[in-house]
Design an enzyme around this catalytic site. Structure first.
Site, PDB file in Angstrom:
ATOM      1  N   GLU A   1      35.472 -16.652 -22.600  1.00 55.84           N
ATOM      2  CA  GLU A   1      34.393 -17.151 -21.545  1.00 55.84           C
ATOM      3  C   GLU A   1      32.808 -17.154 -22.261  1.00 55.84           C
ATOM      4  O   GLU A   1      32.355 -18.201 -22.273  1.00 55.84           O
ATOM      5  CB  GLU A   1      34.454 -16.164 -20.440  1.00 55.84           C
ATOM      6  CG  GLU A   1      33.143 -16.673 -19.336  1.00 55.84           C
ATOM      7  CD  GLU A   1      33.270 -15.577 -18.297  1.00 55.84           C
ATOM      8  OE1 GLU A   1      33.079 -14.011 -18.624  1.00 55.84           O
ATOM      9  OE2 GLU A   1      32.880 -15.756 -16.942  1.00 55.84           O
TER      10      GLU A   1
ATOM     11  N   CYS B   1      34.308 -14.797 -11.155  1.00 52.08           N
ATOM     12  CA  CYS B   1      33.963 -13.844 -11.962  1.00 52.08           C
ATOM     13  C   CYS B   1      35.183 -13.524 -12.916  1.00 52.08           C
ATOM     14  O   CYS B   1      34.674 -12.957 -14.142  1.00 52.08           O
ATOM     15  CB  CYS B   1      33.506 -12.578 -11.576  1.00 52.08           C
ATOM     16  SG  CYS B   1      33.817 -12.123  -9.808  1.00 52.08           S
TER      17      CYS B   1
ATOM     18  N   GLU C   1      29.590 -24.434 -22.555  1.00 55.07           N
ATOM     19  CA  GLU C   1      28.270 -24.623 -21.347  1.00 55.07           C
ATOM     20  C   GLU C   1      27.474 -23.112 -21.209  1.00 55.07           C
ATOM     21  O   GLU C   1      26.463 -23.072 -20.785  1.00 55.07           O
ATOM     22  CB  GLU C   1      28.732 -25.001 -20.241  1.00 55.07           C
ATOM     23  CG  GLU C   1      29.836 -24.137 -19.260  1.00 55.07           C
ATOM     24  CD  GLU C   1      31.459 -24.452 -19.835  1.00 55.07           C
ATOM     25  OE1 GLU C   1      31.355 -25.161 -21.112  1.00 55.07           O
ATOM     26  OE2 GLU C   1      32.232 -23.967 -19.122  1.00 55.07           O
TER      27      GLU C   1
ATOM     28  N   GLU D   1      25.445 -18.415  -1.837  1.00 52.43           N
ATOM     29  CA  GLU D   1      26.071 -19.493  -2.076  1.00 52.43           C
ATOM     30  C   GLU D   1      27.172 -19.663  -0.818  1.00 52.43           C
ATOM     31  O   GLU D   1      27.462 -20.731  -0.425  1.00 52.43           O
ATOM     32  CB  GLU D   1      27.053 -19.726  -3.386  1.00 52.43           C
ATOM     33  CG  GLU D   1      27.670 -20.881  -3.759  1.00 52.43           C
ATOM     34  CD  GLU D   1      28.228 -21.039  -4.976  1.00 52.43           C
ATOM     35  OE1 GLU D   1      28.220 -19.775  -5.690  1.00 52.43           O
ATOM     36  OE2 GLU D   1      28.854 -22.042  -5.306  1.00 52.43           O
TER      37      GLU D   1
ATOM     38  N   SER E   1      32.875 -20.537  -6.817  1.00 52.81           N
ATOM     39  CA  SER E   1      31.632 -20.372  -6.776  1.00 52.81           C
ATOM     40  C   SER E   1      30.963 -20.685  -7.956  1.00 52.81           C
ATOM     41  O   SER E   1      31.470 -20.671  -9.058  1.00 52.81           O
ATOM     42  CB  SER E   1      31.509 -18.685  -6.783  1.00 52.81           C
ATOM     43  OG  SER E   1      30.162 -18.463  -7.018  1.00 52.81           O
TER      44      SER E   1
ATOM     45  N   LYS F   1      37.529 -12.777 -21.415  1.00 53.54           N
ATOM     46  CA  LYS F   1      35.871 -12.606 -21.599  1.00 53.54           C
ATOM     47  C   LYS F   1      35.534 -13.123 -22.896  1.00 53.54           C
ATOM     48  O   LYS F   1      34.395 -13.754 -23.012  1.00 53.54           O
ATOM     49  CB  LYS F   1      35.379 -11.140 -21.236  1.00 53.54           C
ATOM     50  CG  LYS F   1      35.609 -10.639 -19.863  1.00 53.54           C
ATOM     51  CD  LYS F   1      34.343 -11.469 -19.161  1.00 53.54           C
ATOM     52  CE  LYS F   1      34.603 -11.243 -17.391  1.00 53.54           C
ATOM     53  NZ  LYS F   1      33.722 -11.940 -16.774  1.00 53.54           N
TER      54      LYS F   1
END
Lengths: 158, 401, 638
Positions: C397, C335, C402, C311, C355, C394
């Protein structure tokens, strides 16, 4: 809050920033002006002030919650504060409190239905020689009797 | 607001005309002023009694771009209102004291931290300052003294007793919660915005013009050996003439009661809620740094007063007014109040009350600032000095009353 | 105009930590003092606490934390200073004069005991029903001072409702001792600003804006407050019960992946010094707990490098050659979910720079419920994926709406290092005694590049190891000894590195559909930066906004937590700079011992692109599965 109210408030706060600057030390004067005009500082106002001062909203809320004369909850248009500290207490402040409570039909800490008055206790107003004393908004009234206390209430709203 | 009463006193309530003090001060050198103040042995009038000259000399010695003189007008001690009277009736003394302080320590900025409860005084003070600017007592090159600029702003508090503590006051000025700072460093070194700052009480500053006019030695002839000068007393409670009085240090409680027309007095609270409660048997004691020091709050209780209720009122005050940051003060005051309620409800044991007294002593030494260090005073002194009244209280039924 | 954007601590409290003389040995640089009658010489400005610690004199503390600015509020550390009327908080008292200190006089002892008694009187709950049992600073103090009953009573009813609204952080204010560490963490250390003291006097408490629940304010879920809370007032939202239930359900195929940082720290939960890597033992433990497969997140870290690296190359190509989307450079790493949410709130105008590659955790979840399910012939509906992470964010996340590209919730549960340690203990295992074992195939092989994701700078180092080799056709080892890109390592808050590309090589097969020469990169200088902790991220972002040197960067690694993942909000408690450094050492040492240390050299990565993501990195299929989108959240709290 309606959109136009927000816009209006945002403009008002911008003017305050112009007047006091955007340093953190401008926080109290800004909050005091909002408080004195609206009788409380709304969540929107708090966030706007925070944004201008580059601090977090919780810091503004934290400061408001620290000072007895700043509120984050809506209050009546007139805030009545009866001194409860020792010298006024000894001058029978309780009779003043009861008279006001009866007259307005609410208890200490409450706001009248017509939103005209909020009544609450305050600590020492520094009028111990002229007690019992109370403040209505920025004014103070001394050597109260139940009768004069109630009279002052009515005078304030005209 | 105007002078409504004739007041008499040897210093603050004596005759004075606007500008005299500053004019004299500007004819002297900075060092002369510092030494004059040193000779006066003036101590801070807010209650802590720190020597003013030491504070000023430290601030004067500090090297910094900016320095500040702050007038602590946040008197919130229950029973204190002397600063209100000074600000309303003698603002020139206070402002000139600030100007002289600014000259002595090398500050250009003065700030009056006015308690929120006194907002109604603000307008008259602003007007007064404006007049002083017109008279060139404020602004640039004051009274044509080349290079001496000084101006005063008023900053309004928003009702928090703790802001009378000087570092909490500075925090509040900086837009924070009024929580006391760790010390050292002290404000004279690292104060408002990190700059050297002298924070002085209204009354302290009010004395300065007179000291400069009449000399430190003159001031030191008043009062007692360790307590120079006069003191303003805010007298309230059970007496005929509650008011602000100026007396020399060393006055006994008996003399004081006599002057204000107090009758059948049982107890006198000296120093407000954070002071001590003196019983009748000790009314010959002197108000002075040698005996009972005070910021000037005198609350008089006659024989009909219930001392436990008085104590409860004080403790409720501290529970609300503690800033809440340090453990001994935040929780300690709650525990002391609970103790008072236990007595009230006849649920106490003496062994628990003794624990609380012990706790009070810890609060006096371990709290972060003066609030927690002094809040147990009334608890300790009232329970000690009025134990007969308080603990015989409940025996009613058996006595057939 | 003065603007205290950076730092809220009172100015008076700031200089203590930093302004020590550079040369204390010179005249005026030191002070001679006495502690408990022992003569000592300390550098000017040393706090009493530091002086005591440097000389092995124990002073108890509670509000003090090495990572945070001074508070001086709990008063547990009070000591007697000769000629001072009151006791002094040793953590907050800088020594500037020759003073005599006593740390254990009767007055001191009594005061400390009183303070502990007071805190306990308001501390609701019992130790045995608290996750911090045996690792609680209040409990330790109570033991140290021999508390055997409640001297000033004990609160019998809770005052507050436990706030479980957040996927990540649970707040139980009845256990709060008002040390303000969480505030200092949130406002000063992380500069996020969710928590502050609210109210005054006996009503003082730690609150959010308008005392809203945590999920309704701008919390980035980093959990740094949890790591620094001395009691059980803050904890992660614990999914152990659900995971046990899945394990105990024979129909469920429970798969666990472990991130690099937990293995470097979990030993601490079992009494080991920080810095012991437990990879092999942990694998065995997870199998004994009952996980059906034990995979290595580092594998998808390698995959992340392939996707994110590609990317980056494509973004650069678009910007430099095609002249398109120049504003999408620099590319930001994505990340760290704490960082991602931070950016979504505070710099939403920059979400295009993030990203689009998912984090290794989420890539793994997607791969397990698709590729793995297919190969192992298991209905993905029966697969439960658990991710052991050093992280509380996390948990948020994996619950982002999505994150369902596999057709299912890609990762079912985020489990912290602490919670996994708890599960191991519940199984009756003492981790350090276990035999070692390997990860399961087919994702068993991971490179050292994936491993160093755990340390700040690691993602960047891993990316460069791959990008440099792909572009130049040479070896990283020729540029950096042993492929250790040391300028990117360490704990400096922000690091900046320039890497000139002198020569270019052959374009690898997988990029040939984009371009057939690297000439456009020849002679260019690759500019990269690393920032860890959101306070440092903020500095970089403000610089970018102002058009400073970081706006010229091509790629920037951001980690939400100080130290990177190894200092994450799910890691063992306590944390401090020494502990974090040791965890980093363990990670880098393990990397150095691995046979494969570059993501693109991982044969399993090759396998996955050959057989599954056949249109290559950033191809159509990987976009469907391994990339995501972000939300412009903004700062307004509704």
């Amino acid at each position: 809050m309606l959109v136009f109210e927000k816009t209006f408030l945002a403009e008002e706060i911008e003017q305050l920033i112009e007047k006091y600057g955007n340093a953190r030390s401008a926080l109290l004067p800004i909050l005091q002006e909002i408080q004195s005009k609206h009788r409380y500082i709304s969540d929107y106002a708090q966030q706007e002030v925070a944004r201008h001062l580059s601090i977090q909203p919780v810091e503004v809320y934290s400061v408001i919650s620290f000072y007895a004369f700043l509120n984050s909850e809506p209050k009546g248009r007139n805030i009545v504060r009866v001194c409860k500290t020792i010298s006024c207490d000894m001058k029978n402040k309780i009779s003043i409190v009861k008279a006001i409570e009866r007259e307005l039909g609410i208890k200490m800490g409450e706001t009248t239905d017509d939103n005209k008055f909020t009544i609450e206790y305050t600590n020492c107003l520094g009028l111990c020689d002229e007690g019992p004393a109370m403040g209505i908004n920025e004014q103070v009234f001394t050597k109260l009797t139940p009768e004069t206390a109630v009279k002052h209430l009515h005078e304030v709203v005209g | 607001m105007e002078k409504t009463k004739e007041r008499n006193g040897k210093v603050l309530f004596s005759n004075y005309s606007l500008g005299e003090g500053v004019r004299k001060a500007l004819s002297l050198s900075r060092d002369d002023i510092l030494f004059e103040v040193k000779d006066s042995k003036l101590k801070g009038r807010g209650g802590a009694g720190f020597p003013v000259s030491t504070k000023w000399m430290l601030a004067a010695a500090a090297i910094a771009e900016e320095k500040y003189v702050i007038c602590n007008a946040d008197e919130g001690e229950p029973g204190t209102f002397k600063d209100r009277v000074l600000l309303v009736e003698y603002p020139e003394l206070v402002f000139e004291g600030m100007i002289i302080a600014g000259y002595a320590i090398g500050a250009k900025n003065g700030i009056v931290y006015l308690r929120g409860e006194y907002e109604y005084i603000r307008k008259s003070l602003e007007d007064f300052l404006e007049q002083m600017r017109k008279d060139n007592l404020l602004g640039k090159n004051i009274l044509n003294k080349e290079g001496f600029d000084f101006d005063i702003k008023i900053f309004l508090g928003s009702a928090a007793y703790i802001c009378g503590e000087e570092t909490a006051l500075i925090e509040s000025l900086e837009g924070n919660r009024g929580e006391a700072r760790n010390r050292p460093p002290y404000p004279v070194n690292t104060g408002f915005n990190g700059m050297p700052t002298s924070v002085n009480n209204v009354e302290t500053l009010g004395c300065i013009p007179h000291i400069i006019l009449n000399g430190g030695e003159w001031y030191n002839t008043l009062g007692t050996e360790k307590s120079s000068g006069t003191k303003l007393f805010s007298v309230s409670g059970d007496c005929e003439k509650p008011d602000v009085y100026e007396w020399e240090w060393g006055i006994t409680i008996n003399e004081l009661l006599e002057k204000v027309g107090a009758k059948n007095t049982k107890a006198v609270q000296v120093g407000g809620a954070s002071g001590i409660c003196v019983p009748k048997s000790q009314f010959d004691r002197k108000i002075s740094y040698e005996d009972i020091p005070t910021g000037g709050s005198i609350i008089i209780f006659d024989e009909n007063r219930d001392m436990l209720k008085v104590l409860k009122n004080f403790m409720e005050f501290f529970v609300e007014e503690s800033c809440g940051q340090c453990t001994p003060c935040r929780i300690g005051n709650t525990k002391l109040l609970e103790g008072v309620e236990m007595i009230e409800n006849e649920e106490y044991t003496f062994s628990y009350l003794n624990k609380l007294k012990d706790l009070g002593k810890t609060m006096q030494v371990a709290s972060k600032c003066g609030l927690g260090q002094s809040s147990p005073n009334s608890f300790l002194s009232i329970l000690e000095n009025f134990k007969d009244e308080i603990f015989s209280h409940e025996a009613g039924v058996e006595n057939g009353k | 105009m003065e603007n205290k954007k950076n730092g809220r601590a009172p100015v008076s409290q700031k200089p203590h930590r930093i302004e020590k003389p550079e040369h204390p040995e010179q005249i005026g640089g030191s002070v001679r003092i006495q502690i408990n009658e022992k003569e000592l010489v300390v550098p000017l400005g040393t706090t009493i606490l530091e002086a005591c610690r440097d000389n092995q004199i124990h002073v108890p503390t509670l509000c003090h934390h090495d990572d945070l600015c001074i508070a001086g509020v709990c008063r547990v550390c009070v000591v007697e200073v000769e000629n001072m009327r009151t006791l002094q908080a040793s953590c907050a008292f800088p020594i500037t004069a020759p003073i005599k200190i006593n740390t254990a006089t009767p007055m001191v002892r009594k005061a400390r005991k009183h303070i502990i008694d007071l805190l306990l009187s308001e501390h609701y709950g019992e130790c045995y029903s608290c996750f911090r049992n045996n690792n609680c600073e209040l409990q330790t103090l109570a033991k140290e001072y021999g508390v055997d009953h409640y001297n000033f009573g004990h609160i019998e009813k809770p005052k507050y409702k436990v706030d479980t609204s957040s996927f990540s952080v649970v707040r139980d204010m009845d256990k709060c001792v008002l040390c303000k560490r969480c505030i200092r963490t949130c406002i000063d250390l992380q500069e996020v600003g969710v928590l502050e003291a609210v109210g005054r006097g006996d009503e003082t408490h730690i609150g959010t804006f308008l005392d809203k629940q945590l999920s309704d304010v701008i919390c980035i879920n980093c959990g740094q407050c949890i790591n620094r809370c001395p009691t059980g007032a803050l904890r992660a939202n614990d999914p152990r019960d659900e995971i046990w239930e899945a394990i105990d359900n024979p129909k469920k195929h429970v798969v666990i992946q472990t991130a690099p940082s937990p293995r470097a720290a979990i030993g601490e939960e079992f009494g080991l010094e920080a810095g012991h890597s437990m990879t092999g033992e942990l694998n065995t433990a997870m199998r004994r707990i009952g996980f059906d497969k034990v995979f290595d997140t580092n594998f998808t870290a390698d995959l992340t490098i392939m996707e994110e690296g590609t990317e980056l190359i494509l973004r650069l190509y678009n910007a430099l050659v095609k002249g398109e989307d120049a504003n999408k450079v620099p590319q930001f790493t994505s990340c760290s979910p704490g960082w991602v949410k931070y950016l979504e709130h505070f710099y939403p105008e920059y979400i295009d720079n993030l990203s689009s590659a998912k984090s290794p955790q989420q890539m793994f979840g997607a791969v397990i419920k698709t590729l793995y399910a297919q190969e192992a012939n298991i209905d993905p509906a029966d697969i439960v994926t658990v991710a052991v992470m050093p992280c509380s964010a996390k948990k948020f996340e994996c619950n982002r709406p999505e994150m369902v590209d596999s057709g299912f919730k890609d990762v079912d549960y985020g489990l912290t290092t602490r919670e996994l340690a708890q599960m191991i203990k519940e199984t009756g295992i003492h981790l350090p005694e276990l035999p070692k074992s390997e990860f399961d195939d087919p994702f068993g092989n991971a490179s050292g590049a994936g491993l160093i994701f755990g340390a700040t700078g690691g993602v960047m180092e891993a990316a460069l190891r791959t990008v440099v080799e792909l572009v130049t056709g040479g070896k990283v080892e020729d540029l950096f000894e042993n492929a250790n890109i040391t300028p990117l390592r360490g704990f400096e808050g922000i690091r900046y590195v320039e890497l000139p590309i002198a020569e270019v090589g052959e374009v690898p097969e997988m990029y040939k559909r984009y371009f057939d020469t690297w000439d456009w990169l020849k002679g260019a200088t690759l500019k990269v930066a690393v920032a860890h902790g959101t306070a440092n991220a903020k500095k970089v972002m403000e610089d970018i906004k102002a058009g400073g040197k970081f706006s010229e960067c091509h790629f920037i690694e951001f980690m939400g937590c100080p130290g990177g993942c190894l200092g994450g909000g799910g890691q063992p408690i306590p944390t401090n700079a020494t502990i974090r450094a040791k965890r980093a050492e363990a990670i880098y040492a393990e990397d150095e011992g691995l046979p494969i240390r570059k993501s693109h050299e991982n044969p399993h990565i090759g396998y996955i692109y050959e057989n599954f993501l056949t249109d290559g990195p950033c191809g159509h299929k990987s976009h469907e599965l391994l990339h995501t989108t972000y939300t412009k959240r903004g700062e307004y709290i509704a």
